[in-house]
Motif scaffolding. Structure first.
Motif, short mmCIF file in Angstrom:
data_model
loop_
_atom_site.label_atom_id
_atom_site.label_comp_id
_atom_site.label_asym_id
_atom_site.label_seq_id
_atom_site.Cartn_x
_atom_site.Cartn_y
_atom_site.Cartn_z
N HIS A 485 0.84 -1.19 0.00
CA HIS A 485 0.00 0.00 0.00
C HIS A 485 0.88 1.25 0.00
O HIS A 485 1.95 1.25 0.62
N PRO A 486 0.45 2.32 -0.65
CA PRO A 486 1.29 3.53 -0.75
C PRO A 486 1.30 4.40 0.49
O PRO A 486 2.03 5.37 0.55
N PHE A 487 0.47 4.07 1.49
CA PHE A 487 0.43 4.82 2.73
C PHE A 487 -0.16 3.93 3.81
O PHE A 487 -0.46 2.75 3.58
N GLY A 488 -0.32 4.48 5.00
CA GLY A 488 -0.78 3.67 6.12
C GLY A 488 -2.20 3.17 5.95
O GLY A 488 -3.08 3.88 5.47
N ILE A 489 -2.42 1.93 6.36
CA ILE A 489 -3.76 1.36 6.38
C ILE A 489 -4.01 0.76 7.75
O ILE A 489 -3.09 0.57 8.55
N GLY A 490 -5.25 0.45 8.02
CA GLY A 490 -5.57 -0.14 9.31
C GLY A 490 -7.04 -0.52 9.38
O GLY A 490 -7.76 -0.49 8.38
N PRO A 491 -7.51 -0.85 10.58
CA PRO A 491 -8.91 -1.27 10.73
C PRO A 491 -9.86 -0.11 10.49
O PRO A 491 -9.57 1.03 10.85
N TRP A 492 -10.98 -0.42 9.89
CA TRP A 492 -12.02 0.59 9.62
C TRP A 492 -13.37 -0.07 9.86
O TRP A 492 -13.87 -0.77 9.02
N ARG A 493 -13.92 0.11 11.01
CA ARG A 493 -15.25 -0.36 11.40
C ARG A 493 -15.57 -1.74 10.82
O ARG A 493 -16.09 -1.85 9.72
N ALA A 494 -15.28 -2.78 11.57
CA ALA A 494 -15.44 -4.17 11.14
C ALA A 494 -14.48 -4.48 9.99
O ALA A 494 -14.90 -4.78 8.88
N PRO A 495 -13.17 -4.38 10.25
CA PRO A 495 -12.20 -4.60 9.18
C PRO A 495 -12.36 -5.96 8.53
O PRO A 495 -12.68 -6.95 9.19
#
Length: 645
Positions: A485-495
Motif C-alpha cells: 500500500h502507498p500509505f498507512g492502512i488499518g482497521p475501519w469499522r469491522a475490518p
C-alpha cells in the motif's frame, strides 16, 4: 459510469419513518460465565484493580477502555452495577488512565463488551460475594439468608438488621478473595438490558465534555509541524530563519521532526507559513485508478481459509458459471475530532492527554521515544470524538511528547483536517474475485472466493453450497508485505468484514438474477442456519418485502452478514434516476441477533451509526491519491460508487 450522490440528510433519515431498527430476533444467549476472573494476558486477577467502594457509598469503576462515543462509559458501568448490586447512578467511571486503570490492549474490535465484559462481571461478582461474607459476619447471619439491594445488605428475618457496603469497607481496599464466585444468570438482570441516560450525555449536550484538545495548561505551546507533500517524500533543504523572527515563536528540529511553536495558535500558523522547505517527491507510483491491478500483482500468495467438497465436482454439476471481480477503494475514518494530544513533563515524568483508542500501547511508544522507563509515562484519555479503528495509531501523542521534552514546556499537537486525512490509516483498498456455479434447478453448487488485501474475517461462506473454497491474500494490516500500500492502512469499522460482505452479497444478488429468483427467497433456499433465517425473515417482515422475480425493476436490496457472532440482515429501498445515476435512499431496515444486549439504546445507536457510515462509503466516499499524495485533504470526495467490473 455516472456519479451518484446521497440526497438525504442524517436528520431526515433518522427522524423520519424510514429507519426501522429492532433487536433481538433470536433467543438470548448468555455471556460467557466466568467462574473467576479470566486469566487473559495482561488483565489483573485482583478485583480491586477494577473497583473501589468509597466511604461515601459511591463505587469507582476503573477500566482501560475509553469512551469513543460508543457508550462504553454507560454499558460497562451497567455490567458492574448489575454484578455488584449497586445503583447505576452510584457508579463513577475512570477510563483510559494508565496510572490508575488496569492494563488493556485498546478499545477496538468490538471487544469492550464481548471480551472485557466477562472480566468486569467476574470482578463485580467476586467483590459482591466477599462483601456478603463480611456482612454475614457483621450481622451474625448466614450468607444464604442475606439480601442486597443498591449496596445495602439486609437480613429479611430481622427487621432493621442491615449494613451498607460503605460501612463494611470504610473506604479501604478489600483484602479478602474467593476462588469461585458465580455471576448472575441472565434471568436475574435488572440493570443490564435497560437504557438509562448515558453517563456522558449531560456533559456532551452542554459542551462541558473535555477532549484532548481542551486540556488547558498554563504556558502551553501550540505546535505546527512541517509535513511532507506526499507519502515517501524526503526533505532536501529547509530554511526556518524567517519563522524564528516571529516574536515568541520557537523552532524545534529533532531529527525528522521540525516544528514551530507559539503560545498563540494563530501565530504558530503564521510562523509555519514562513518556513521554506524543499522535498524530493517519490518516484511515480500507483493512483486510485491503478491501485487494484497493483494489488493483484503484489499481494502475497493466497492461503486457504475454508474449504469443503471439491471444486472440480462443483464445476461438473454447474449448468452455468458466473465470475465477477469486486473492488473496494481506500476509505478515510474522517472522525469529527481530529488526532489531538497535550504533553507535559514535570519532575522527570511525562503526562500525555491523548485522543487515542490505545492508551497503554501509546504509553510504551512515548517511553521508547523519550528514552524513559514506562513508569515515568502516564497517558490519560479523556473523551474521544470518534475512532472507528482510526485512532489506534497515535502519532500526535509521540510528537507532543518529543516537543515537550525539547522545549521544557507543555505542548499541544492538534491535527488540522489536512493532517487528519494525510496521516489516516485508511481502510485498505481490496479486490475480491468470485466464481460461482448454478445447477439446472437454480441451486448454488460451486463457490470459489478469493479476497486480496482486505483480510479474511467473515470471508467464509455461510450459505449452503456443497463445493466451496475461500482464499485470502494479505490482510488489512499489510505488515507482511512492504510496499503493498502507498500509505498507512488499518482497521475501519469491522475490518475485512465490510469488504467480504459487500462482495459476497453482491454476487448472491447476481446469481439470483441469473435464475430469475427473488433475492430473499433465493437466500432462504440456501440457508439451513436457523439463526440467520430468523434474522432475514424478521427483516423482510418489518420491511414489508414482497417477493418478485428478478430483474424486477424495484429499487430494493437485501444483504446478510455475520460479525463476531452477531447475525445481521438489512434491507434498503432506494430511488435511482436512470438518466443521471442519482441515488436517493428512502429507508433502511436492519435486524440483528446479537445475544444479550447490555444497553438497547446504545445498541440501536451503534446500528444507526454503522448504517450511516455504510451508506457513505458505499455511495460517495473514496480516497483519491497519486504518487503518494493524498488529493482529498479537507472534504471527502464525492465519487463514483464502488462497484464490480
Amino acid at each position: 459510469m455516472k456519479r451518484e450522490e446521497l440526497n438525504l440528510s442524517r436528520r431526515d433519515f433518522l427522524a423520519g419513518p424510514g429507519l426501522f431498527v429492532f433487536f433481538p430476533v433470536g433467543p438470548l444467549e448468555a455471556f460467557q460465565e466466568p467462574a473467576r476472573l479470566p486469566a487473559r494476558p495482561g488483565y489483573p486477577t485482583d478485583f480491586n484493580a477494577y473497583l473501589r467502594v468509597g466511604a461515601d457509598a459511591r463505587v469507582t469503576c476503573f477500566v482501560g477502555k475509553v469512551e469513543l462515543g460508543q457508550g462504553a462509559k454507560t454499558s460497562l458501568a451497567q455490567l458492574l452495577a448489575e454484578e455488584l448490586d449497586v445503583a447505576l447512578d452510584a457508579v463513577d467511571m475512570v477510563m483510559g488512565d494508565t496510572d490508575v486503570c488496569p492494563w488493556d490492549m485498546g478499545t477496538f474490535g468490538s471487544l469492550s463488551i464481548r471480551q472485557f465484559g466477562p472480566v468486569l462481571r467476574g470482578a463485580g461478582a467476586e467483590a459482591r460475594a466477599v462483601l456478603l461474607q463480611l456482612a454475614a459476619e457483621h450481622l451474625q447471619a448466614p450468607v444464604e439468608r442475606l439480601q442486597v439491594k443498591a449496596g445495602v445488605v439486609s437480613d429479611p428475618s430481622a427487621q432493621g438488621k442491615r449494613v451498607t457496603y460503605a460501612q463494611l469497607v470504610q473506604g479501604k481496599r478489600i483484602e479478602r478473595h474467593l476462588a469461585k464466585a458465580p455471576v448472575k444468570p441472565v434471568r436475574a438482570y435488572t440493570v443490564v438490558g435497560q437504557s438509562p441516560r448515558r453517563k456522558d450525555a449531560l456533559e456532551k449536550a452542554t459542551g462541558k465534555a473535555k477532549y484532548a484538545g481542551d486540556m488547558a495548561i498554563p504556558g502551553t505551546l501550540h505546535a505546527r509541524i512541517l509535513r511532507p507533500p506526499a507519502h515517501g517524500a524526503t526533505l532536501k533543504d529547509v530554511d526556518t530563519s524567517a519563522a524564528e523572527k516571529v516574536a515568541g515563536a520557537r523552532v524545534v528540529r529533532d531529527g525528522d521532526l521540525i516544528a514551530v511553536l507559539h503560545e498563540r495558535p494563530d501565530l504558530a500558523d503564521k510562523a509555519l507559513g514562513l518556513v521554506k522547505a524543499q522535498f524530493q517527491r517519490p518516484r511515480p507510483g500507483v493512483d486510485d485508478k491503478t491501485i487494484f491491478d497493483h494489488l493483484l500483482k503484489a499481494a502475497p500468495p493466497p492461503r486457504v481459509v475454508a474449504e469443503s467438497g471439491n471444486l472440480a465436482e462443483g464445476e461438473k454439476l454447474a449448468a452455468s458459471l458466473i465470475e465477477r471481480t469486486y473492488l473496494n477503494s481506500y476509505v478515510a475514518h474522517a472522525t469529527l475530532e481530529t488526532h489531538s494530544a497535550v504533553a507535559m513533563i514535570e519532575g522527570g515524568k511525562v503526562t500525555v492527554w491523548a485522543s487515542t483508542q490505545t492508551p497503554f500501547p501509546v504509553k510504551q511508544q512515548v517511553a521508547q521515544a523519550l528514552g524513559l522507563p514506562q513508569q515515568n509515562v502516564r497517558v490519560v484519555t479523556p473523551y474521544v470524538g470518534g475512532g472507528f479503528g482510526g485512532k489506534s495509531a497515535s502519532r500526535q501523542a509521540i510528537e507532543a511528547a518529543r516537543l515537550a521534552k525539547s522545549t521544557g514546556k507543555p505542548v499541544q499537537v492538534v491535527f488540522d483536517r489536512a493532517e487528519e486525512f494525510f496521516y489516516d490509516t485508511f481502510r485498505p483498498a481490496a479486490v475480491v474475485k468470485i466464481r460461482a456455479g448454478l445447477d439446472g434447478a437454480g441451486k448454488m453448487v460451486l463457490w470459489d472466493f478469493q479476497v486480496y488485501c482486505a483480510g479474511d474475517r467473515e470471508a467464509k461462506q455461510f450459505y449452503d453450497i456443497p463445493h466451496q473454497r475461500t482464499l485470502s491474500s494479505g490482510g488489512w494490516s499489510g505488515g507482511s508485505t512492504p510496499g503493498l500500500h502507498p500509505f498507512g492502512i488499518g482497521p475501519w469499522r469491522a475490518p475485512s468484514v465490510n469488504t467480504n460482505t459487500f462482495a459476497r452479497e453482491s454476487h448472491i444478488d447476481i446469481l439470483a438474477n441469473q435464475v430469475g429468483a427473488d433475492p430473499v427467497e433465493f437466500r432462504l433456499s440456501h440457508l439451513s442456519d436457523q439463526r440467520m433465517r430468523r434474522v432475514l425473515e424478521a427483516a423482510a417482515k418489518q420491511f414489508g418485502w414482497k417477493p418478485a422475480r428478478t430483474p424486477s425493476g424495484r429499487g430494493v436490496g437485501v444483504s446478510c452478514a455475520i460479525y463476531l457472532g452477531t447475525y445481521v440482515a438489512m434491507m434498503a429501498e432506494v430511488a435511482v434516476n436512470k438518466s443521471t445515476g442519482r441515488v436517493e435512499v428512502k429507508r433502511v431496515v436492519c435486524a440483528q441477533d446479537e445475544g444479550v444486549i447490555v444497553n438497547p439504546d446504545g445498541s440501536r445507536q451503534q446500528m444507526e451509526g454503522s448504517i450511516m457510515m455504510g451508506l457513505g462509503y458505499a455511495l460517495t466516499e473514496e480516497v483519491r491519491f497519486k504518487d503518494g499524495e493524498v488529493l482529498d485533504l479537507s472534504l471527502i470526495h464525492i465519487s463514483e460508487p464502488t462497484r464490480p467490473y
